[in-house]
Design an enzyme around this catalytic site. Structure first.
Site, short mmCIF file in Angstrom:
data_model
loop_
_atom_site.label_atom_id
_atom_site.label_comp_id
_atom_site.label_asym_id
_atom_site.label_seq_id
_atom_site.Cartn_x
_atom_site.Cartn_y
_atom_site.Cartn_z
N CYS A 144 0.84 -1.21 0.00
CA CYS A 144 0.00 0.00 0.00
C CYS A 144 0.87 1.26 0.00
O CYS A 144 1.66 1.47 0.93
CB CYS A 144 -0.90 -0.02 1.23
SG CYS A 144 -1.76 1.53 1.55
N LYS B 111 -7.93 -8.89 4.96
CA LYS B 111 -7.75 -8.09 6.17
C LYS B 111 -8.43 -8.73 7.38
O LYS B 111 -9.55 -9.23 7.26
CB LYS B 111 -8.32 -6.68 5.95
CG LYS B 111 -7.53 -5.85 4.97
CD LYS B 111 -8.19 -4.51 4.71
CE LYS B 111 -9.40 -4.68 3.82
NZ LYS B 111 -9.92 -3.41 3.30
N VAL C 91 -6.14 0.51 5.50
CA VAL C 91 -4.89 0.84 6.16
C VAL C 91 -4.25 1.99 5.38
O VAL C 91 -4.59 2.20 4.22
CB VAL C 91 -3.95 -0.39 6.21
CG1 VAL C 91 -4.48 -1.42 7.17
CG2 VAL C 91 -3.74 -1.00 4.82
N GLU D 4 -5.88 7.45 7.74
CA GLU D 4 -5.53 8.40 6.68
C GLU D 4 -4.06 8.82 6.86
O GLU D 4 -3.68 9.40 7.87
CB GLU D 4 -6.44 9.63 6.64
CG GLU D 4 -7.86 9.32 6.24
CD GLU D 4 -7.97 8.69 4.85
OE1 GLU D 4 -7.31 9.17 3.90
OE2 GLU D 4 -8.70 7.70 4.71
N SER D 5 -3.27 8.53 5.84
CA SER D 5 -1.81 8.66 5.96
C SER D 5 -1.35 10.08 6.29
O SER D 5 -0.44 10.25 7.11
CB SER D 5 -1.13 8.18 4.67
OG SER D 5 -1.55 8.93 3.55
#
Length: 200
Positions: A10, A37, A50, A62-63
């Protein structure tokens, strides 16, 4: 200790891994197979995605939100500008990256050549070409200072071959910029075995 639930292929998870390794603090990474998952992912994140960061009773997803929290929690080295105007500009850049570049990624993950995929490749290619003039003069997005902008875009640049995106010769400054990021020890550490083979 912080725990990052991270997809092994990801790009958004890799952003967070990159920040954690830049900070060199205590953390744990739990690899998640995004095609299979575990149930607790949907409990921690109602969108079932993720990356997810857990620290005590705090759960974030949320990155970009995760990365800003890590940067504020562990401010050395600082990845967001201290000046509020520059910080706002970085956030605007990050928003534009999401809208013009990363919003196309889910179409490319299908790994086919339908019209949507071709359009997504073109959108990313055109967006990246527009960044090349900035990087013909600058070492990083903000000049000499490595920042959250560089972390945000790095996973996409690493996956260009994997996504079938070819950059023209006039994007050479962008490719040299990418190599500078890829040579950072934290970036190398952030790669999973599955990500290492994505790039020729």
């Amino acid at each position: 200790m912080m725990v990052l639930y991270s997809g092994t292929i990801c790009p958004f998870s890799q952003r967070c891994r990159f920040v954690l390794f830049e900070k060199w603090m205590d953390f744990e990474i739990k690899d998640i197979d995004i095609l299979n998952k575990p149930n607790d992912i949907s409990i921690m994140n109602p969108y079932g995605k993720v990356p997810i960061l857990v620290e005590r009773d705090l759960v974030l997803y949320e990155s970009n939100i995760i990365n800003e929290y890590i940067d504020e929690r562990f401010p050395h080295p600082q990845l967001m500008p201290s000046d509020p105007i520059m910080r706002a500009r970085v956030r605007l850049f990050l928003y534009n990256f999401e809208k013009t570049l990363f919003s196309n990624i889910h179409k490319l993950e299908k790994r086919n050549d339908d019209i949507d995929t071709i359009e997504a490749r073109n959108n990313i290619q055109n967006g990246l070409i527009q960044l090349a003039p900035i990087l013909s003069k600058n070492k990083f997005m903000l000049g000499d200072d490595f920042s959250m902008l560089d972390i945000s875009i790095a996973p996409l640049l690493w996956r260009l071959d994997y996504y079938g995106i070819n950059l023209p010769k006039n994007a050479a400054p962008l490719q040299k910029y990418a190599e500078r990021i890829f040579s950072r020890q934290a970036y190398i550490e952030s790669l999973t075995p599955a990500e290492k083979i994505m790039r020729r």
